[in-house]
Scaffold this motif. Sequence first.
Motif, PDB file in Angstrom:
ATOM      1  N   GLN A  39       0.842  -1.179   0.000  1.00  0.00           N
ATOM      2  CA  GLN A  39       0.000   0.000   0.000  1.00  0.00           C
ATOM      3  C   GLN A  39       0.883   1.237   0.000  1.00  0.00           C
ATOM      4  O   GLN A  39       1.644   1.467   0.937  1.00  0.00           O
ATOM      5  N   ALA A  40       0.784   2.006  -1.060  1.00  0.00           N
ATOM      6  CA  ALA A  40       1.516   3.253  -1.192  1.00  0.00           C
ATOM      7  C   ALA A  40       0.667   4.396  -0.653  1.00  0.00           C
ATOM      8  O   ALA A  40      -0.561   4.297  -0.598  1.00  0.00           O
ATOM      9  N   PRO A  41       1.298   5.501  -0.268  1.00  0.00           N
ATOM     10  CA  PRO A  41       0.533   6.644   0.239  1.00  0.00           C
ATOM     11  C   PRO A  41      -0.528   7.109  -0.751  1.00  0.00           C
ATOM     12  O   PRO A  41      -0.237   7.299  -1.939  1.00  0.00           O
ATOM     13  N   GLY A  42      -1.735   7.258  -0.267  1.00  0.00           N
ATOM     14  CA  GLY A  42      -2.823   7.730  -1.099  1.00  0.00           C
ATOM     15  C   GLY A  42      -3.420   6.702  -2.032  1.00  0.00           C
ATOM     16  O   GLY A  42      -4.285   7.055  -2.845  1.00  0.00           O
ATOM     17  N   LYS A  43      -2.986   5.461  -1.933  1.00  0.00           N
ATOM     18  CA  LYS A  43      -3.493   4.425  -2.815  1.00  0.00           C
ATOM     19  C   LYS A  43      -4.027   3.245  -2.017  1.00  0.00           C
ATOM     20  O   LYS A  43      -3.709   3.069  -0.839  1.00  0.00           O
ATOM     21  N   GLU A  88       8.490   3.877  -7.691  1.00  0.00           N
ATOM     22  CA  GLU A  88       7.083   3.517  -7.645  1.00  0.00           C
ATOM     23  C   GLU A  88       6.810   2.301  -6.770  1.00  0.00           C
ATOM     24  O   GLU A  88       5.653   2.033  -6.430  1.00  0.00           O
ATOM     25  N   ASP A  89       7.845   1.560  -6.417  1.00  0.00           N
ATOM     26  CA  ASP A  89       7.684   0.412  -5.535  1.00  0.00           C
ATOM     27  C   ASP A  89       7.616   0.810  -4.068  1.00  0.00           C
ATOM     28  O   ASP A  89       7.371  -0.050  -3.209  1.00  0.00           O
ATOM     29  N   THR A  90       7.852   2.066  -3.775  1.00  0.00           N
ATOM     30  CA  THR A  90       7.804   2.536  -2.400  1.00  0.00           C
ATOM     31  C   THR A  90       6.416   2.326  -1.813  1.00  0.00           C
ATOM     32  O   THR A  90       5.422   2.805  -2.357  1.00  0.00           O
ATOM     33  N   ALA A  91       6.361   1.604  -0.711  1.00  0.00           N
ATOM     34  CA  ALA A  91       5.087   1.275  -0.088  1.00  0.00           C
ATOM     35  C   ALA A  91       5.349   0.509   1.199  1.00  0.00           C
ATOM     36  O   ALA A  91       6.480   0.103   1.483  1.00  0.00           O
ATOM     37  N   VAL A  92       4.293   0.323   1.953  1.00  0.00           N
ATOM     38  CA  VAL A  92       4.326  -0.609   3.060  1.00  0.00           C
ATOM     39  C   VAL A  92       3.915  -1.970   2.518  1.00  0.00           C
ATOM     40  O   VAL A  92       2.852  -2.100   1.911  1.00  0.00           O
ATOM     41  N   TYR A  93       4.744  -2.956   2.732  1.00  0.00           N
ATOM     42  CA  TYR A  93       4.493  -4.293   2.232  1.00  0.00           C
ATOM     43  C   TYR A  93       3.967  -5.174   3.350  1.00  0.00           C
ATOM     44  O   TYR A  93       4.544  -5.222   4.444  1.00  0.00           O
ATOM     45  N   TYR A  94       2.876  -5.869   3.066  1.00  0.00           N
ATOM     46  CA  TYR A  94       2.211  -6.711   4.045  1.00  0.00           C
ATOM     47  C   TYR A  94       2.223  -8.164   3.608  1.00  0.00           C
ATOM     48  O   TYR A  94       1.919  -8.479   2.457  1.00  0.00           O
ATOM     49  N   CYS A  95       2.546  -9.023   4.541  1.00  0.00           N
ATOM     50  CA  CYS A  95       2.457 -10.456   4.312  1.00  0.00           C
ATOM     51  C   CYS A  95       1.048 -10.932   4.637  1.00  0.00           C
ATOM     52  O   CYS A  95       0.409 -10.432   5.566  1.00  0.00           O
TER      53      CYS A  95
END
Length: 119
Positions: A39-43, A88-95
């Motif tokens: 999940q990226a900021p604003g998305k 563009e891959d910058t985001a919080v990644y969740y398992c």
Amino acid sequence: QVQLVESGGGLVQPGGSLRLSCAASGSISRFNSMGWYRQAPGKQRELVAVVTTGAIINYADSVKGRFTISTDNTKNTVYLQMNSLKPEDTAVYYCNAAYSVGWSRRDSWGQGTQVTVSS
């Protein structure tokens, strides 16, 4: 019943690589699927890659050819090898792990790990 612990996030330059790990623990030893979302900021949160029963793998179009998902079933661990990283891959990644308890399906989520791609 299931706890997911993620690791491997951090700051990396464009073109660099990171490897995310997610270890599952608890009373469930068999999973219907394990995968990664971000999940990226604003998305909205989106699917990145997932391994389902029968070792079927699906990737988001944006990461195909760059990311590789793999599992170690003996350790109940899923990995995400990320190469050629882009801003563009910058985001919080969740398992995520999906499993069955009797006739009921359940989902478990990790706490998230930040991936930042920046020069």
